[in-house]
Design an enzyme around this catalytic site. Structure first.
Site, PDB file in Angstrom:
ATOM      1  N   LEU A  60       6.532  -7.084   1.921  1.00 39.56           N
ATOM      2  CA  LEU A  60       7.230  -5.882   2.362  1.00 39.56           C
ATOM      3  C   LEU A  60       6.940  -4.702   1.455  1.00 39.56           C
ATOM      4  O   LEU A  60       6.803  -3.563   1.909  1.00 39.56           O
ATOM      5  CB  LEU A  60       8.733  -6.147   2.428  1.00 39.56           C
ATOM      6  CG  LEU A  60       9.304  -6.631   3.759  1.00 39.56           C
ATOM      7  CD1 LEU A  60       9.125  -5.603   4.863  1.00 39.56           C
ATOM      8  CD2 LEU A  60       8.693  -7.955   4.200  1.00 39.56           C
ATOM      9  N   ASP A  61       6.837  -4.937   0.160  1.00 43.07           N
ATOM     10  CA  ASP A  61       6.598  -3.847  -0.779  1.00 43.07           C
ATOM     11  C   ASP A  61       5.271  -3.155  -0.502  1.00 43.07           C
ATOM     12  O   ASP A  61       5.197  -1.929  -0.397  1.00 43.07           O
ATOM     13  CB  ASP A  61       6.610  -4.384  -2.211  1.00 43.07           C
ATOM     14  CG  ASP A  61       7.809  -3.879  -2.999  1.00 43.07           C
ATOM     15  OD1 ASP A  61       8.538  -3.016  -2.493  1.00 43.07           O
ATOM     16  OD2 ASP A  61       8.007  -4.351  -4.127  1.00 43.07           O
ATOM     17  N   ASP A  62       4.201  -3.936  -0.414  1.00 43.98           N
ATOM     18  CA  ASP A  62       2.889  -3.337  -0.191  1.00 43.98           C
ATOM     19  C   ASP A  62       2.766  -2.751   1.206  1.00 43.98           C
ATOM     20  O   ASP A  62       2.048  -1.776   1.409  1.00 43.98           O
ATOM     21  CB  ASP A  62       1.794  -4.378  -0.438  1.00 43.98           C
ATOM     22  CG  ASP A  62       1.593  -4.623  -1.913  1.00 43.98           C
ATOM     23  OD1 ASP A  62       0.879  -3.841  -2.546  1.00 43.98           O
ATOM     24  OD2 ASP A  62       2.171  -5.585  -2.443  1.00 43.98           O
TER      25      ASP A  62
END
Length: 626
Positions: free
Chosen positions: A370-372
């Site tokens: 989710l972060d990237d």
């Protein structure tokens, strides 16, 4: 230095450091454990890459303390037992330093004084087990047959996180065979055992609860299969199949150093020779993780190119670089090329959505996070407005992102609804951090911030409302939030504040008021912020002795998001950034990225450049007329 001048200098620096392919390849420094493991792995495989081995040993020796120990982080009081054991073992195995060397004698004294091999952490114990330096228990509490349990069962392979699976599957194979690989050069570490009979690993493995777990798994597997006499071989075959299906083009397993290392040992356990092409390709993949830190080779845990590129492109655009700027165009092309089109493990718990995320490293094609993904989408948003193909990629990524919301309202790192209470209760050291992938404030915060500010999701949408409810529920009593992938309470609080602002939560609500009050209360006298990694060990905020550029940028950016005017705390924070952007005190080598609490920390060499740029750009954009 003025704000405009500082922004211009940071923009120029980042433009100069961009690679030809559009990416940024700053070092992703992992302390010493990957260097130590690389030496141990190469010696175990009898691959005598002496140039690399000697260089890694030299780097470790440079980082040894006067008392013989190695530290996990710079502000650790005397040293770290696990880190010292890893370095000591690797240096002895290299053959370049002998036991009689005063440096090794001091290290041995420190190890024995602090409990010996028995008190090292689980990851290191497995390395010791696999290389014949530690005793396997009479049986392993989690049998390999676990891999055969269907996903309908509350306890199965896919109820754990993908990070847990990536490590657990090869370890189950090796444990099943009680693999021990020693060579003629293996050092003797038998004199490093402590005097206490307390051994957390063996106590866990041979406890009654562990025996019950072992028996229960066997019972359940026999109940659901038609081939009870072939269960064991079937489980081994499934395990190998799982590993091979997750091998990336460079030969690494999920592009992680440690999971790849364990896969190599699993292949040895299955009868593959040390010269097998699968093993050689995996080693070459790990070699490709090399970078240079202070003139010395260092083996990264993986590469951080997608993370760096997406965040830097976004920060540069916030500093007013346009989508048509050559720097941004090259970064955009790079990111578009790295979007995922393959289904990964995430589809097990989210089967109705097409791939569309991004991973962390250059060669990651099946494990998005989710972060990237949200970071890449931020970087593509402006370009998507005027380009149909980019817009389609952006829509696909946004759909995948919103679909990954957990049933509790938050977001996790890799998968959906893999926060099994049963797994968290397992008597395995660090089981929660390794085996589960729960909703966290930082992931929830940044995902909400993207959906609110970039996807323009309405604040009354159930996705944002549920996310805000989760954040409010999981706020610490002091007003902070705990970060999972950064250090630590400053990181989590920054992400939560920007999320609540994006969801149009009033800054007068008690949730935000408490968080702002807490952030201001921990501001240093120099105007900056700095938090120690030891916050994890103490389970509450622990101040670092000095401020850092990155953590100051996080704190300032969080305050800017929820403030209508730049009060003294914000102005002091900005002054700190402007005064220190071109300085390099010891705190700028301090790790503020986290992999596993109190065990694995990362120093992102890119952070000191783009996070201050982001905070300064947001300050200028919001308060330029104040």
């Amino acid at each position: 230095m003025k704000i405009d001048e500082a922004i211009e200098r940071l923009v120029t620096k980042l433009q100069e450091d961009q690679q030809e392919d559009g990416s940024w390849q700053y070092p992703f420094e992992a302390g010493t454990f990957t260097d130590a493991y690389m030496v141990i792995l190469l010696r175990t495989l009898e691959q005598d890459d002496e140039t690399l081995i000697q260089a890694l040993v030299n780097r470790m020796l440079r980082l040894q303390e006067e008392n013989g120990a190695w530290k996990l982080v710079q502000d650790e009081e005397s040293g770290n037992l696990t880190t010292t054991v890893e370095c000591y073992y690797a240096i002895l195995y290299s053959g370049y330093v002998k036991k009689e060397d005063p440096r090794m004698k001091r290290a041995k004294t420190f190890i024995l004084k602090n409990g010996g091999l028995e008190q090292t952490t689980l990851l290191t114990k497995f390395v010791l087990l696999l290389t014949g330096q530690y005793r396997w228990p009479s049986f392993f509490p989690v049998p390999i047959e676990l891999i055969l349990l269907p996903i309908a069962f509350p306890f199965n392979l896919f109820s754990m996180s993908v990070y847990g699976r990536a490590h657990m599957v090869p370890l189950l194979v090796a444990a099943d065979k009680k693999l021990e690989v020693k060579t003629a050069r293996s050092p003797d570490l038998s004199d490093l055992h402590g005097h206490s009979r307390h051994d957390p690993f063996l106590e866990w493995a041979e406890a009654d609860d562990s025996r019950k777990l072992h028996g229960t798994i066997h019972y359940l597997v026999k109940k659901v299969t038609d081939l009870p006499e072939h269960l064991h071989q079937l489980a081994i075959s499934r395990a190998k199949q799982y590993m091979m299906s997750a091998v990336e083009e460079d030969g690494t397993l999920f592009s992680y150093f440690t999971s790849t290392m364990f896969m190599i040992f699993a292949l040895l356990a299955l009868g593959h020779s040390k010269k097998d092409p699968l093993i050689q390709k995996a080693v070459n993949g790990l070699n490709s993780f090399q970078t240079t830190v202070n003139g010395h080779p260092h083996i990264q845990f993986t590469t951080a190119s997608i993370w760096n590129t997406s965040l830097i492109s976004y920060a540069l655009q916030e500093a007013n670089l346009k989508p048509e700027d050559p720097t941004i165009k090259k970064a955009t092309e790079y990111l578009l090329d790295k979007q995922h089109y393959k289904y990964g493990d995430w589809v097990v718990h989210n089967p109705a959505v097409k791939p569309g995320g991004w991973g962390f490293s250059t060669i990651n094609t099946i494990q998005p996070d989710l972060d990237d993904t949200t970071s890449s989408l931020r970087a593509l948003t402006a370009s998507a407005l005027n380009d149909k193909d980019i817009r389609e990629a952006w829509k696909r990524g946004t759909t995948w992102t919103s679909s990954m919301q957990n049933k509790d309202g938050g977001w996790a790192a890799f998968e959906k609804n893999t926060d099994s209470r049963l797994l968290a209760l397992l008597p395995i050291e660090e089981s929660k951090g390794i085996l589960t992938d729960p909703s966290t404030p930082d992931l929830t915060g940044r995902t909400m911030e993207f959906l609110g500010n970039f996807a323009h999701m309405k604040n009354n949408h159930s996705i944002l409302k549920d996310g805000a409810r989760w954040l409010k529920k999981n706020q610490q009593k002091d007003g902070s939030w705990e970060g999972q992938w950064g250090v630590n309470y400053i990181y989590g609080t920054w992400a939560a504040l920007t999320a609540l602002d994006a969801a149009d939560v009033s800054s007068k609500q008690s949730t935000i008021v408490k968080a702002v009050k807490w952030l201001k209360s921990i501001q240093h006298d120099d105007g900056g912020w700095g938090e120690s990694c030891l916050s994890d060990r103490h389970k509450h905020y622990k101040s670092l002795a000095a401020s850092t550029l990155t953590q100051t940028a996080w704190a300032v950016d969080g305050l800017i998001a929820v403030s209508d005017f730049p009060d003294k705390s914000i102005r002091d924070g900005i002054r700190y950034l402007l005064a220190h952007i071109e300085k390099h005190p010891w705190t700028e080598d301090y790790p503020v990225g986290k992999g596993l609490a109190d065990r694995i920390y990362f120093h992102y060499h890119s952070y000191r450049h783009f996070y201050p740029l982001l905070a300064l750009a947001h300050y200028r954009k919001k308060f330029k007329n104040v």
